[in-house]
Design an enzyme around this catalytic site. Structure first.
Site, PDB file in Angstrom:
ATOM      1  N   SER A  45     -13.353  45.902  33.152  1.00  0.00           N
ATOM      2  CA  SER A  45     -12.713  45.966  31.840  1.00  0.00           C
ATOM      3  C   SER A  45     -13.276  44.881  30.943  1.00  0.00           C
ATOM      4  O   SER A  45     -13.148  43.682  31.253  1.00  0.00           O
ATOM      5  CB  SER A  45     -11.198  45.786  31.978  1.00  0.00           C
ATOM      6  OG  SER A  45     -10.616  45.622  30.700  1.00  0.00           O
ATOM      7  N   ASP A  67     -10.701  49.038  26.686  1.00  0.00           N
ATOM      8  CA  ASP A  67      -9.298  49.152  26.287  1.00  0.00           C
ATOM      9  C   ASP A  67      -9.191  49.071  24.770  1.00  0.00           C
ATOM     10  O   ASP A  67      -9.560  48.052  24.167  1.00  0.00           O
ATOM     11  CB  ASP A  67      -8.478  48.032  26.922  1.00  0.00           C
ATOM     12  CG  ASP A  67      -8.325  48.213  28.426  1.00  0.00           C
ATOM     13  OD1 ASP A  67      -7.888  49.289  28.844  1.00  0.00           O
ATOM     14  OD2 ASP A  67      -8.649  47.273  29.182  1.00  0.00           O
ATOM     15  N   MET A  74      -6.588  49.047  21.713  1.00  0.00           N
ATOM     16  CA  MET A  74      -5.175  48.796  21.436  1.00  0.00           C
ATOM     17  C   MET A  74      -4.961  48.642  19.937  1.00  0.00           C
ATOM     18  O   MET A  74      -5.789  48.039  19.242  1.00  0.00           O
ATOM     19  CB  MET A  74      -4.712  47.533  22.158  1.00  0.00           C
ATOM     20  CG  MET A  74      -5.013  47.527  23.650  1.00  0.00           C
ATOM     21  SD  MET A  74      -4.443  45.985  24.417  1.00  0.00           S
ATOM     22  CE  MET A  74      -5.165  46.150  26.061  1.00  0.00           C
ATOM     23  N   MET A  80      -4.992  53.283  23.698  1.00  0.00           N
ATOM     24  CA  MET A  80      -3.580  52.895  23.603  1.00  0.00           C
ATOM     25  C   MET A  80      -3.231  52.847  22.122  1.00  0.00           C
ATOM     26  O   MET A  80      -3.073  51.772  21.530  1.00  0.00           O
ATOM     27  CB  MET A  80      -3.362  51.567  24.326  1.00  0.00           C
ATOM     28  CG  MET A  80      -3.470  51.704  25.836  1.00  0.00           C
ATOM     29  SD  MET A  80      -3.621  50.123  26.706  1.00  0.00           S
ATOM     30  CE  MET A  80      -5.413  49.922  26.648  1.00  0.00           C
ATOM     31  N   MET A 140      -1.254  52.796  35.325  1.00  0.00           N
ATOM     32  CA  MET A 140      -1.142  51.430  34.829  1.00  0.00           C
ATOM     33  C   MET A 140      -0.249  50.647  35.786  1.00  0.00           C
ATOM     34  O   MET A 140       0.926  50.946  35.941  1.00  0.00           O
ATOM     35  CB  MET A 140      -0.556  51.410  33.420  1.00  0.00           C
ATOM     36  CG  MET A 140      -1.456  52.009  32.354  1.00  0.00           C
ATOM     37  SD  MET A 140      -3.064  51.186  32.237  1.00  0.00           S
ATOM     38  CE  MET A 140      -2.574  49.492  31.886  1.00  0.00           C
ATOM     39  N   ASP A 178      -5.320  50.462  36.938  1.00  0.00           N
ATOM     40  CA  ASP A 178      -5.665  49.409  35.984  1.00  0.00           C
ATOM     41  C   ASP A 178      -4.483  48.457  35.838  1.00  0.00           C
ATOM     42  O   ASP A 178      -3.374  48.873  35.509  1.00  0.00           O
ATOM     43  CB  ASP A 178      -5.993  50.046  34.630  1.00  0.00           C
ATOM     44  CG  ASP A 178      -6.397  49.019  33.570  1.00  0.00           C
ATOM     45  OD1 ASP A 178      -6.529  47.837  33.900  1.00  0.00           O
ATOM     46  OD2 ASP A 178      -6.586  49.437  32.403  1.00  0.00           O
TER      47      ASP A 178
END
Length: 240
Positions: free
Chosen positions: A28, A55, A57, A88, A157, A195
């Protein structure tokens, strides 16, 4: 008199059995050095990573803001590995085409990030990308039952999303086991990814529960580029 086999300790139960599944590692970049992201991607690619996990967000769906499609596009030239992009965002559908165009290979969404999960899944597929669905710690496995046949990846998650460096929520191991059973019953090659809080200790438990893709930020990027290959190999082997 025949000797009795040794008793199995609780720690033994966390050691993964010999698997036929291929265990893949997705570093990540949330834990990478953001001042030199291109160098970091090249380093983990050369170190033997399987995916690059990104990721995304929005500060709304989760309490943090990270990167947008322009950054993903800029990073594309630094690694030929599949870009595993975890959105996300809410609402998510308007952003799916942007990240597809930026170079995402796998796009993962949440059931809660839009009003129609099946429509979001179909949108990703219509753009020629692999599609995943992510389940937060409080999201039940049944949330994907009606779309599982469409998926390429299911992401568990094992922390509440938003920040790196959190501790693995062990209750999610039961969710991983339940999803492994569901996936195997389809007879399809669907990746089961985990994750959150994945490190050299928790990797073994996640693999034992049925995971075959591990997202690891801090555990991969600790020690600098010279340590990345060893970190990745230890995670892949579930070695604490």
């Amino acid at each position: 008199m025949a000797s009795m086999p040794p008793a199995c300790s609780d720690s033994d139960k966390l050691i993964p059995k010999r698997m036929t599944r291929s265990i893949r590692i997705a570093p990540s970049i949330l834990a990478a050095d953001f001042a030199r992201l291109g160098d970091e991607l090249r380093a983990v690619t050369e170190a033997g990573a399987d995916f690059i996990h990104i990721d995304v967000m929005d500060g709304h769906f989760v309490p943090n803001i990270t990167i947008g499609p322009e950054v993903v596009g800029a990073l594309r030239e630094h690694s030929a590995l599949p870009f595993d992009v975890h959105l996300m965002l809410s609402p998510v559908d308007p952003f799916i085409p942007l990240f597809a165009a930026a170079g995402a290979d796998i796009i993962t969404v949440h059931p809660e990030s839009g009003p129609h999960l099946h429509r979001s899944v179909q949108l990703v597929k219509s753009l020629g990308k692999k599609v995943g669905v992510a389940l937060n710690p409080g999201t039940q496995v049944e949330a994907i039952d009606n779309v599982l046949g469409e998926l390429d990846l299911v992401l568990v998650m094992s922390v509440n999303p938003g920040f790196g460096g959190q501790s693995f929520i062990t209750s999610q191991l039961d969710k991983i086991r339940a999803l492994r059973t569901r996936i195997d019953a389809t007879g399809r090659a669907i990746d089961l990814e985990v994750d959150g809080g994945v490190n050299f200790e928790t990797a073994a438990a996640a693999i034992e529960a049925g995971a075959d893709v591990l997202v690891a930020g801090t555990a991969t990027f600790s020690g600098g580029p010279g340590a990345y290959a060893d970190n990745i190999e230890r995670l892949r082997n579930g070695a604490g």
